[in-house]
Scaffold this active site. Structure first.
Site, mmCIF file in Angstrom:
data_model
loop_
_atom_site.group_PDB
_atom_site.id
_atom_site.type_symbol
_atom_site.label_atom_id
_atom_site.label_comp_id
_atom_site.label_asym_id
_atom_site.label_seq_id
_atom_site.Cartn_x
_atom_site.Cartn_y
_atom_site.Cartn_z
ATOM 1 N N ARG A 52 0.851 -1.200 0.000
ATOM 2 C CA ARG A 52 0.000 0.000 0.000
ATOM 3 C C ARG A 52 0.884 1.246 0.000
ATOM 4 O O ARG A 52 0.597 2.230 -0.668
ATOM 5 C CB ARG A 52 -0.964 0.012 1.196
ATOM 6 C CG ARG A 52 -1.701 1.327 1.299
ATOM 7 C CD ARG A 52 -2.957 1.361 2.187
ATOM 8 N NE ARG A 52 -3.036 0.354 3.206
ATOM 9 C CZ ARG A 52 -2.417 0.418 4.399
ATOM 10 N NH1 ARG A 52 -1.686 1.481 4.720
ATOM 11 N NH2 ARG A 52 -2.539 -0.553 5.269
ATOM 12 N N ASP A 176 -6.551 20.339 -12.457
ATOM 13 C CA ASP A 176 -6.916 19.050 -13.050
ATOM 14 C C ASP A 176 -6.519 19.130 -14.528
ATOM 15 O O ASP A 176 -7.170 19.805 -15.322
ATOM 16 C CB ASP A 176 -8.424 18.821 -12.879
ATOM 17 C CG ASP A 176 -8.893 17.487 -13.470
ATOM 18 O OD1 ASP A 176 -8.195 16.935 -14.339
ATOM 19 O OD2 ASP A 176 -9.976 17.009 -13.059
ATOM 20 N N LYS A 201 -7.541 8.484 -18.694
ATOM 21 C CA LYS A 201 -7.847 9.112 -19.972
ATOM 22 C C LYS A 201 -6.610 9.108 -20.877
ATOM 23 O O LYS A 201 -6.183 8.053 -21.299
ATOM 24 C CB LYS A 201 -8.399 10.518 -19.707
ATOM 25 C CG LYS A 201 -9.417 10.579 -18.546
ATOM 26 C CD LYS A 201 -10.719 9.851 -18.826
ATOM 27 C CE LYS A 201 -11.615 9.682 -17.606
ATOM 28 N NZ LYS A 201 -11.954 10.876 -16.839
HETATM 29 C C1 LIG Z 1 -12.446 11.177 -15.555
HETATM 30 C C2 LIG Z 1 -12.102 12.456 -14.908
HETATM 31 C C3 LIG Z 1 -11.879 12.537 -13.524
HETATM 32 C C4 LIG Z 1 -12.035 11.340 -12.608
HETATM 33 O O1 LIG Z 1 -11.086 10.358 -12.847
HETATM 34 P P1 LIG Z 1 -11.366 8.770 -12.669
HETATM 35 O O2 LIG Z 1 -10.101 8.167 -13.139
HETATM 36 O O3 LIG Z 1 -12.554 8.438 -13.500
HETATM 37 O O4 LIG Z 1 -11.631 8.545 -11.214
HETATM 38 C C5 LIG Z 1 -11.520 13.777 -12.988
HETATM 39 N N1 LIG Z 1 -11.401 14.870 -13.773
HETATM 40 C C6 LIG Z 1 -11.618 14.824 -15.105
HETATM 41 C C7 LIG Z 1 -11.464 16.064 -15.910
HETATM 42 C C8 LIG Z 1 -11.974 13.633 -15.698
HETATM 43 O O5 LIG Z 1 -12.213 13.602 -17.021
#
Ligand SMILES: *Cc1c(COP(=O)(O)O)cnc(C)c1O
Length: 385
Positions: A52, A176, A201
């Site tokens: 972990r 983000d 992504k």
């Molecule tokens: C998909 C996404 C998230 C969340 O990520 P996960 O891997 O699905 O938990 C956060 N911010 C953006 C802009 C996203 O596209």
């Protein structure tokens, strides 16, 4: 470990954080599928005690992603949400977060449904004009949460201007960076404190893994985040770490094609008589086009648009009739996807909030993949007929 920090992006994507396996010479970092590590004597080990806390496959990936963001430290998580959760846990009741109004639906849900009841306050503010921020900052403000380009209306927020506005105020700025990927944009170089990724992504890039990441320069901040991560446990497994590491090796090549296809598709949609507004930061008349040009290397493969016949049934009909574009949530994979934010990714945001940020009932979001641009355009053409 060889230092690749001064090499180009593609070289870092392929090599940073990785070296041939010591025991076998394997060029790919092995998947260390183990939960614990044998110690020579109590407390004496080779840096790994329990998985972990640390796993060698994950460590290699963390160094790799840090290198792509020009960061000192990287941390990987079991999902993007796990990464966001860890950042918000830096705060305590009474602290306030200012977030971009146009926000990933899951982030909005976590902020309002999980952390607001625990006493952390959130303000959702239109930061299209970065000076708007100053009207909302108070003594309780501890964190600015930015997405740029925003999801799903592809607004551009001026990262350097936001950082400048809170300078000296002891307020963290977290970006983000999921939509841009580190290939197009490096927020830490613009003064941000933390960069967050849903590695699910573009970083993973093949729609086969869920993962999150944070990149940080400040040692004390990194240690706090690593402490929360290890204490709360949203860590990724070694197999997932391997998959993302493999995905990243082609990130620069994929992103170039995403950007090229994105431009072709955006221009096609803009010229089509049945299409209303097309949101794509590469258009000269996009409201913050100049800022996009300044802070991004290219404009990416994400765009959204509405239909002139602005109603939900027409949008549904269109979304169901594409053949190459698949109707699905998520983005950033090699395959093209189409989604309907109001009923899918952004369904947890109340209608009035949604519409304030431009997510109308007929808005469609596209993640342009790396197929042949002509096939993508033909597919959209037939679906619009
Ligand atoms: C998909 C996404 C998230 C969340 O990520 P996960 O891997 O699905 O938990 C956060 N911010 C953006 C802009 C996203 O596209």
């Amino acid at each position: 470990m060889y230092d690749f920090s001064n090499f180009g992006f593609g070289t870092r994507a392929i090599h940073a954080g990785q070296e041939p396996d010591e025991t076998t010479g394997a060029i790919m970092t092995p998947i260390f599928q183990t939960s614990t590590y044998v110690q020579e004597s109590p407390g004496k080990h080779k840096g790994y005690a329990y998985a972990r806390g640390k796993n060698p496959t994950r460590s290699a990936l963390e160094q790799n992603i840090a290198s792509l963001e020009k960061a000192k430290y990287g941390l990987c998580f079991s999902s993007g949400m796990g990464a966001i959760d860890t950042v918000i846990k830096l705060l305590k009741p009474g602290d306030e977060v200012i977030a971009t109004q146009d926000l990933y639906g899951g982030s909005y849900r976590m902020f309002t449904k999980v952390f607001e009841p625990l006493g952390i306050k959130f303000k959702f503010v239109d930061l299209y004009d970065a000076s708007n921020l100053l009207k909302h900052v108070s003594d309780s403000t501890k964190l600015i949460w930015i997405e740029t380009p925003t999801n799903p209306t592809l607004q551009i927020i001026d990262i350097a201007a936001i950082v400048e506005n809170v300078k000296g105020k002891n307020i963290l700025v977290c970006v983000d960076n999921t939509f841009a990927s580190p290939y197009l944009q490096n927020p830490l170089l613009m003064g941000a404190d933390v960069v967050m990724h849903s590695a699910t992504k573009y970083l993973g890039g093949h729609s086969d893994v869920v993962m999150g990441a944070l990149c940080i320069n400040d040692t004390a901040l990194f240690e706090k985040l690593a402490f929360i991560q290890n204490s709360c446990g949203p860590t990724p497994g070694p197999m997932d770490s391997f998959l993302v590491m493999r995905g990243i090796k082609t990130l620069h090549v994929r992103m170039d094609r995403h950007c090229y296809n994105g431009k072709e598709v955006a221009q096609f949609l803009k010229s089509h008589p049945k299409v209303g507004k097309v949101n794509w930061p590469g258009f000269a008349d996009h409201p913050n086009h100049d800022i996009a040009k300044k802070q991004m290397k290219d404009f990416g493969g994400m765009l959204s648009f509405s239909l002139k016949d602005d109603n939900i049934e027409t949008a549904f009909e269109f979304a169901k009739s594409t053949k190459v574009f698949s109707l699905a949530e998520s983005l950033g994979g090699v395959e093209s996807l189409i989604s309907h934010p109001a009923s899918m990714t952004h369904a947890s945001i109340p209608k009035e909030e949604r519409e304030k940020s431009g997510v109308s009932d007929s808005l469609l979001r596209i993640s342009v993949g790396i197929e042949d641009a002509n096939d993508l355009i033909e597919d959209l053409k037939q679906a619009l007929n």
